[in-house]
Design a protein around this motif. Sequence first.
Motif, PDB file in Angstrom:
ATOM      1  N   MET A 580      20.206  31.772  24.240  1.00  0.00           N
ATOM      2  CA  MET A 580      21.552  32.202  24.615  1.00  0.00           C
ATOM      3  C   MET A 580      22.414  32.242  23.364  1.00  0.00           C
ATOM      4  O   MET A 580      22.074  31.670  22.328  1.00  0.00           O
ATOM      5  N   ASP A 582      25.785  34.644  21.117  1.00  0.00           N
ATOM      6  CA  ASP A 582      26.383  35.935  20.824  1.00  0.00           C
ATOM      7  C   ASP A 582      25.334  36.977  20.445  1.00  0.00           C
ATOM      8  O   ASP A 582      25.471  38.157  20.772  1.00  0.00           O
ATOM      9  N   VAL A 584      22.359  37.299  21.597  1.00  0.00           N
ATOM     10  CA  VAL A 584      21.747  37.805  22.831  1.00  0.00           C
ATOM     11  C   VAL A 584      22.671  38.822  23.496  1.00  0.00           C
ATOM     12  O   VAL A 584      22.235  39.902  23.926  1.00  0.00           O
ATOM     13  N   ASN A 585      23.968  38.477  23.553  1.00  0.00           N
ATOM     14  CA  ASN A 585      24.924  39.399  24.162  1.00  0.00           C
ATOM     15  C   ASN A 585      24.990  40.715  23.395  1.00  0.00           C
ATOM     16  O   ASN A 585      25.083  41.798  23.987  1.00  0.00           O
ATOM     17  N   LEU A 586      24.939  40.630  22.054  1.00  0.00           N
ATOM     18  CA  LEU A 586      25.014  41.841  21.244  1.00  0.00           C
ATOM     19  C   LEU A 586      23.805  42.739  21.502  1.00  0.00           C
ATOM     20  O   LEU A 586      23.947  43.971  21.604  1.00  0.00           O
ATOM     21  N   SER A 588      22.134  42.995  24.203  1.00  0.00           N
ATOM     22  CA  SER A 588      22.351  43.637  25.504  1.00  0.00           C
ATOM     23  C   SER A 588      23.348  44.786  25.387  1.00  0.00           C
ATOM     24  O   SER A 588      23.151  45.859  25.973  1.00  0.00           O
ATOM     25  N   ARG A 589      24.436  44.575  24.606  1.00  0.00           N
ATOM     26  CA  ARG A 589      25.447  45.627  24.454  1.00  0.00           C
ATOM     27  C   ARG A 589      24.866  46.829  23.699  1.00  0.00           C
ATOM     28  O   ARG A 589      25.180  47.982  24.017  1.00  0.00           O
ATOM     29  N   GLY A 627      33.609  42.830  24.687  1.00  0.00           N
ATOM     30  CA  GLY A 627      33.479  41.381  24.634  1.00  0.00           C
ATOM     31  C   GLY A 627      33.251  40.839  23.243  1.00  0.00           C
ATOM     32  O   GLY A 627      32.975  39.643  23.081  1.00  0.00           O
ATOM     33  N   ARG A 628      33.373  41.686  22.210  1.00  0.00           N
ATOM     34  CA  ARG A 628      33.128  41.222  20.840  1.00  0.00           C
ATOM     35  C   ARG A 628      34.197  41.812  19.940  1.00  0.00           C
ATOM     36  O   ARG A 628      34.399  43.025  19.919  1.00  0.00           O
ATOM     37  N   LYS A 712      29.698  48.494  29.025  1.00  0.00           N
ATOM     38  CA  LYS A 712      28.639  47.583  28.600  1.00  0.00           C
ATOM     39  C   LYS A 712      27.325  48.339  28.466  1.00  0.00           C
ATOM     40  O   LYS A 712      27.093  49.331  29.132  1.00  0.00           O
TER      41      LYS A 712
END
Length: 712
Positions: A580, A582, A584-586, A588-589, A627-628, A712
């Motif tokens: 988990m 940032d 991981v989120n990046l 996905s984005r 979100g970033r 997203k």
Amino acid sequence: MRLPRRARLILLGAASPLLAAALALAGHASLQGPSIDTLYWLREALHGPKPAPSPSPVVVVGIDEETYRRPPFAGTPQALWGPKLGVVLAGMLDGGAAAIGLDLVHPTSVETLIPGFEREYLLTLRRGGKEGRLVLAKVQHQSNPLMPYRGYAIAAGMGNIRSVNLVEDPDGVLRRVPVTLSVAGPDGSPRPEPGMAAEVASRALGKPLERAADGTVSLDGHRLPEGAGNRLLVNHATAAGAIPTYSLADLHACAQAGNTAFFEKHFKGKAVMVGTVLDVEDRKLSSNRWVTKPEGLNLPERCALPVMGDLYVAGQRRDSIPGVYIHAAAISNLMTHDGLAETSRAVGAALVLLLAGLAAAITLATRPLLAAAGLALLLGLWSGVAVEAFQAGLVLPYLQAALAAVLVFPLLLGFRFAVLDRDQRQIRNAFKLYLPGSLIDDMIASGQSPRLGGEERNLTILFSDIAGFTKMSEGMEPEDLVLVLNRYFTVMTDIVEAHGGFVDKYIGDAVLAVFGAPYAIDNHARAAVNAALAMQQAMADDKTLLATESGRGSCRIGLATGPALIGNIGSPRRFNYTVMGDTVNLASRLEGANKYYSTAVMVSGETMAHHGDPDAFRALDIVQVVGRNEPVAVFEPLSEARRADPEDSARRAAYAAALSDWRAGRFDAANAGFTALAPADSAAAAMLRKAEKRTGTPAEPGWTGITALTEK
């Protein structure tokens, strides 16, 4: 009480080294001979042919093929050779030979038919015997020995006759020479008597054999390394012509010519064995049978006659040697203290058990393939130790110990499979569907179950999703949809794992994969990029993947590199090994950003930099994802086919120029550049839509060209 099956298996595993050692030692007698012969071969492979002592303390006078062909021997029955042999014996005695052994037994003589014919020969025998420098041969049978003609025995002296018996092992190979034999004394009781080799060596040294109270025999202060029954294990020199051999025919011509200097030069102080060295007669299998050399090489200096041609076949090797060479080698061993000693049964058994124990430890310590490699290394080390000991004159139980080690391996592999690895297989089967294989290996090795906890590491995250999933799944039964998805997930998971990553989880139709954990790999960004390209190639190669009656889905992938938290996350009763953060989120984005640029794979600038090869990518844009706050440069990885395509290379160069214009605020130039590329490049078409909105307007102060993505 009957023990449970598991207990019996454990006892079998613990007893495996003992069982293997016992089996190997049970065949000790039949293996010892071949073991010695193998050590000869290994010694020569590592150290080269063993040379004879220099100068050689023993020489051979050969009744060879040349002797039979040359006058005065040619055409003369061997029974009439006595006077001619006497001439050569006299020449060697005059030349100072220290001791002469005749490896010939002549039970009859023409002297009974032609009185006086062998007078000079008998006088020479009498002289040699009286001086203690001549030993005649007899062959010791079960009861009465085969003795030389009585006239020869009387002339030389009854005390100058010794047995030429050799000891044949059960496999028919002669490896040992008796130091002493048991013979009947004057009163009929048995007494020890030196064999031919021991007697000749003793006389050549001028030292008697000494027998201790414990039965051991010493010569010249050196305890002989005899085996059972006072038998010397012969240590053959294996170099070509190691024991100098002189033809009887040449020596006879030399003596007739009165060349006493030759005899003095070559025989003074030497032990001499006289015997047949023919191609077919009196040839024996000996322990050096696998390292014999072609005959006729390195012959010593000749006296009167040149070497006769056509006697030897060039390069021909025989596995047998004339028996006289076995006696000569034993005499050399006795005079130079160079015989072979065998370990005692107790020491040999200890070595066999030690090697079996080491093989057992290796087999139990690691995986079967590594254990097999370790066993091979152990056998190689044991071979080296055995050869070096053999080089020093000590015979270790080489094949016996090697056999014990080899027997242990399958025994303990079966034990591991039935007992030890059974628990590990159960653990692996229980966890393999939820944890990476490497993490399971660590857990099994430590003997501990997984515990809560995590760490921050630099990783590359791969996030993939199915574009068009809703359309392709329309109207499908749930069972059919699951079959399609499972096949797709199987292919993609295999690709991820083949490139060193592991699948963290499946999120609906999405796949989250991690590269660089639990174990570090050389370049996790490059591995992830290669995996993404392979996933796209798999979709292109197999048109049935994600294909349904309603349509076919496609795969979009986002990659991001950076710090992430990875470990066992959750509660003490239920947790996952997951990632988990940032990064991981990046990822996905970026997967979602592919929709905007109509690309299949998009990576962050950190991934491109960590990959290390800028030419493997093309810059797409700088974006700010939902979100970033921080913008990120995004790139498209290139397949090998695209990198090798000149047209694609030209389009990429034009795209880079247009992108540079865009970032510099030259919107008209950017518009023109993207317009030319848009029909063949979906990313250029996306950039053109942005450029068209700003055409004819100047760039505002602080322009950076960053694209803010709202989805997203």
